[in-house]
Write a protein that holds these residues in place. Structure first.
Motif, mmCIF file in Angstrom:
data_model
loop_
_atom_site.group_PDB
_atom_site.id
_atom_site.type_symbol
_atom_site.label_atom_id
_atom_site.label_comp_id
_atom_site.label_asym_id
_atom_site.label_seq_id
_atom_site.Cartn_x
_atom_site.Cartn_y
_atom_site.Cartn_z
ATOM 1 N N UNK A 236 37.754 45.209 39.772
ATOM 2 C CA UNK A 236 38.795 44.210 39.554
ATOM 3 C C UNK A 236 39.235 44.083 38.108
ATOM 4 N N UNK A 237 38.730 44.940 37.201
ATOM 5 C CA UNK A 237 39.160 44.900 35.812
ATOM 6 C C UNK A 237 40.423 45.719 35.600
ATOM 7 N N UNK A 238 40.940 45.677 34.373
ATOM 8 C CA UNK A 238 42.108 46.487 34.044
ATOM 9 C C UNK A 238 41.764 47.976 34.118
ATOM 10 N N UNK A 239 40.495 48.300 33.777
ATOM 11 C CA UNK A 239 40.012 49.672 33.889
ATOM 12 C C UNK A 239 38.724 49.662 34.719
ATOM 13 N N UNK A 262 41.916 42.217 35.673
ATOM 14 C CA UNK A 262 43.178 42.885 35.929
ATOM 15 C C UNK A 262 44.328 41.908 35.998
ATOM 16 N N UNK A 263 45.477 42.401 36.490
ATOM 17 C CA UNK A 263 46.700 41.605 36.484
ATOM 18 C C UNK A 263 46.522 40.283 37.212
ATOM 19 N N UNK A 264 45.911 40.300 38.360
ATOM 20 C CA UNK A 264 45.707 39.084 39.142
ATOM 21 C C UNK A 264 44.249 38.653 39.153
ATOM 22 N N UNK A 308 37.258 38.765 41.235
ATOM 23 C CA UNK A 308 38.176 38.489 42.352
ATOM 24 C C UNK A 308 39.553 38.057 41.843
ATOM 25 N N UNK A 309 40.498 37.916 42.761
ATOM 26 C CA UNK A 309 41.829 37.430 42.397
ATOM 27 C C UNK A 309 41.752 35.933 42.093
ATOM 28 N N UNK A 310 42.652 35.477 41.228
ATOM 29 C CA UNK A 310 42.649 34.057 40.861
ATOM 30 C C UNK A 310 43.116 33.223 42.055
ATOM 31 N N UNK A 311 42.743 31.954 42.019
ATOM 32 C CA UNK A 311 43.166 31.045 43.084
ATOM 33 C C UNK A 311 44.351 30.184 42.647
#
Length: 802
Positions: A236-239, A262-264, A308-311
């Motif tokens: 889930x990171x940018x890389x 990452x982006x989200x 994980x993705x943000x809420x």
């Protein structure tokens, strides 16, 4: 008595050994007393240095040492210690080359290379700067002490040292099976053990072999020498991917290597998964806002960091110290969000905050009052706008003009104009007290002017001492504002002519002293022009001004004390009729006394100066006399202002810029016969008379095959000298060739029909062949066009005569 004898014997053995240790082992006669266990590391280093200086290995030294009394057992111990030192030295040198930390702290780490890519896509997200800064990496500090509860594993290397009565030192790696191997002690399993427990286990094993350790006469030290590399995974990171990092690395170190979320990706609900279970939930905001590193735990092999993705994310714009995009957790309020944004800045309107919200269908706007900051729960997608305070003042008032402290002051209800003047330290001496002005902003935002009688206001008249309002601007006039600014002008023979301020009772003497006095060329005549003032127009009187003539003493500045000047007078100090400094000319060349000569009179001529210079010498060329006259700046400007219609690349422009003087030819033979001949010109200051030395050569320059000087031959013409240098080259324009005579005159080639007349040649002349102008050849298309025109004309003529 036996104990004393034992101590003396031991003392003698040690002294003898130390004496031997300080000597070259190979040169010592008796090595039977050496006890290797008692040798220090310095002693071993000295023996190693002695072997190297003799270009001998330890194996080659064995027969020598045995022959001098050293036992085989002691020699084997010595050999082991020398080899251990050699290995330790080699490892240390390699480490020095790789890492400076090893040189200082004895600990290294395998070099880890991760190519980090800077990603500024989410630069506004709070916390992203933590991972986008190349200088920030969260690398573990190898200079710290060995961490408590550090778990050993394959790839670690332990530094084990025994010191005291017995000494031993070695760097021992943990094998892939998780064991270390100590000479004479054996293998010890340490993998998976905390370093504290492993240290106790190693000490116990060594104590079983080294009796001095068991008795306490020697001590054991265990420390990390080289740290292993572990593998972790970031999701889930940018890389995202698998990373090889230090076993001392922490969660933030791994996140930085992966470029952060990452982006989200979430910044507040990051999971550290160990053994397939969530070991730790990481909230980066705790570190960013409070500096709390409790979430920055150490990593272990095969750990997984899941992002994980943000809420929920909201945005804060406007007058906060740190605007941006922020991630919110359930239950957090606007006060928490304001804390993330570091609070309002100095210009923020804090009574209310506007929020743009999203519904299922459209947008809506909501205002949050200051009292609701701690209860309002932000929703995902909210955009908070913190506006600026109004650019106005609630209690400002201003006073300007003839008061001692003009400035802005705080306004209070009931303040009158006398109160404001008192706060401004009162009126100045030049204040106009009959009137003051108040500029006031009315309720409908129009401006009005209120006039005040200051005298009455300051003497207690309440009707004049009116009450002021917020944003009033009070102006106190100065009597100097109503006076015209008077000037006088002085010109002529004074040191600093110009326009000066007029003051009452200013005399002519005062003004002359003010301008630095008179110059040496000032005459006694002074002319004063004075303006004429009258309420009646008199057409019969043609005078525009009044002229006053005065006389002063030109050698004294203290005069005309009683002549009072008036505003706008123009004073002119005249120059004396005759005041000329000596001016000089120069004569050079073939005269008896060349040099500079002063012009004795205004009509000094060439003949006069030549005679004063002793006349011409026998080597002079009378045909080569000329005058070089400097060109004045204004004359050169006039010359440059003439439009000669030159092309951009024409060299004549550069030649004009280089002109410094003009040349005047002189015919000396005519002057000798007739002193009134036109060649006997009147000289000007700065003129230079040049008398050429006789030269029998003729220079040929320009576009010729050979630039040269040809001996003059009487009767030979122009073409002879051109042919003498090989003729003109392919660029030469022979029919435009010209000659420059020694006195500066020039003559050109003349043409009539097929006949060409060349100028005569004199000694010391210069023939110049110019370059042909560039001509553009006609193209084939142009020739075809001309042919078409001629054909059309021919057809028209034929048609006309039919």
């Amino acid at each position: 008595m036996k104990k004393i004898a034992y101590v003396l014997t031991l003392f003698l053995v040690l002294v003898t050994s130390l004496n031997v240790y300080g000597q070259d082992v190979l040169k010592s006669k008796d090595l039977s007393t050496i006890k290797v266990d008692y040798l220090s590391q310095d002693d071993i280093a000295k023996i190693s240095a002695q072997l190297k200086s003799n270009n001998m290995t330890i194996d080659e030294a064995e027969p020598i040492a045995i022959s001098k009394g050293m036992s085989q057992e002691e020699f084997e111990k010595l050999k082991i210690r020398l080899n251990a030192m050699s290995n330790s030295s080699t490892n240390k040198n390699n480490s020095l080359d790789k890492d400076k930390t090893k040189a200082e702290f004895g600990r290294t780490q395998e070099k880890i290379v991760n190519n980090k890519v800077k990603d500024s896509t989410n630069a506004l997200i709070f916390g992203s700067e933590l991972f986008d800064t190349p200088n920030l990496n969260f690398e573990p500090d190898l200079k710290l002490a060995t961490p408590v509860n550090y778990i050993l594993g394959p790839g670690d290397e332990l530094q084990i040292s025994i010191y005291g009565v017995q000494e031993f030192s070695a760097s021992i790696p943990v094998s892939t099976e998780g064991r270390i191997s100590i000479q004479y002690v054996g293998q010890i399993a340490v993998a998976g053990m905390p370093i504290e427990a492993a240290t106790q286990k190693i000490k116990a094993a060594i104590a079983n072999v080294y009796s001095t350790v068991r008795s306490g006469q020697s001590q054991v030290s265990v420390s990390l020498n080289q740290i292993r590399t572990i593998k972790i995974t970031v999701i889930g990171g940018k890389q995202p991917g698998n990373y090889s990092i230090s076993s001392l690395a922490t969660v933030y170190n791994a996140l930085h290597l992966a470029g952060g979320p990452g982006k989200n990706g979430s910044y507040r609900n990051i999971e550290l998964i160990r053994n397939n279970k969530v070991f730790k939930n990481i909230d980066i905001y705790r570190f960013l806002v409070k500096g709390d590193q409790s979430d920055n735990v150490n990593l272990k092999d095969n750990d997984v960091i899941r992002i994980p993705a943000y809420s929920e994310r909201v945005k804060v714009d406007g007058e906060v110290k740190r605007p941006g995009v922020f991630e919110m957790k359930k239950g957090e309020t606007f006060s928490d969000l304001l804390n993330f944004a570091s609070g309002f800045n100095e210009f923020a309107y804090t009574a209310s905050v506007n929020v743009l919200q999203k519904t299922g269908k459209e947008f809506k706007v909501h205002d949050i009052n200051e009292s609701d900051f701690s209860s309002y729960i932000p929703h995902s997608g909210d955009v908070f706008r913190v506006t600026k305070i109004l650019d106005r003042f609630e209690n400002r008032i201003k006073i300007e003009g003839a008061v001692f402290r003009p400035d802005y002051y705080s306004f209070t209800e009931g303040m009158r104009i006398s109160d404001l003047i008192a706060r401004a330290e009162g009126l100045k001496e030049d204040a106009y007290s009959k009137r003051a002005r108040i500029i006031r902003l009315k309720s409908d935002l129009t401006v009005e002017i209120v006039n005040v009688d200051l005298n009455a206001a300051l003497t207690g008249d309440l009707n004049s001492d009116i009450e002021l309002k917020r944003e009033d601007v009070v102006t106190v006039y100065s009597i100097l504002d109503f006076r015209e600014e008077y000037k006088v002008t002085i010109d002529g023979e004074v040191k600093k002519p110009g326009v000066y301020d007029y003051v009452e009772n200013l005399t002519l003497n005062d003004l002359i002293v003010q301008v630095g006095g008179l110059t040496g060329s000032a005459s006694k005549r002074v002319e004063v022009a004075r303006m004429v003032k009258s309420d009646v127009i008199n057409d019969k009187d043609p005078k525009r001004i009044e002229l006053l003539q005065l006389e002063i003493s030109s050698d004294n500045n203290e005069q005309a004390k009683n002549f009072i000047l008036k505003p706008f007078d123009v004073i002119n100090i005249r120059r004396i009729a005759v005041y000329e400094k000596p001016q000089m000319v120069t004569i050079s060349g073939a005269v008896a006394y060349p040099g500079k000569y002063v012009l004795a009179n205004k009509k000094e001529k060439v003949y006069d100066i030549v005679m004063r210079a002793g006349g011409l010498t026998t080597i002079s060329n009378v045909e080569g006399m000329k005058i070089k006259r400097p060109i004045k700046k204004d004359e050169l400007e006039k010359l440059e202002s003439v439009d000669l219609n030159l092309s951009k690349n024409d060299s004549l422009k550069e030649k004009l810029a280089d002109i410094k003087f003009s040349t005047i030819p002189i015919n000396w033979e005519k002057i000798e016969k007739d002193k009134d001949h036109y060649s006997n010109v009147t000289l000007f200051p700065g003129d230079e008379i040049e008398v050429a030395v006789y030269n029998e050569g003729v220079k040929v320059t320009g576009n010729v095959l050979l630039t040269s000087e040809i001996p003059y031959r009487s009767g030979k013409g122009f073409k002879y000298y051109i042919n003498a240098v090989g003729g003109v080259n392919n660029k030469g324009w022979k029919r435009k060739a010209y000659i420059i005579y020694p006195n500066g005159k020039a003559d050109v080639t003349k043409s009539f029909l097929f006949f060409r007349a060349y100028p005569s040649v004199e000694p010391d002349s210069q023939i110049v062949v110019p370059e042909k102008p560039e001509t553009k050849k006609m193209s084939t298309g142009e020739w075809v066009s001309i042919g078409s025109v001629l054909t059309s004309l021919a057809l028209l003529i034929v048609t006309a005569f039919k």
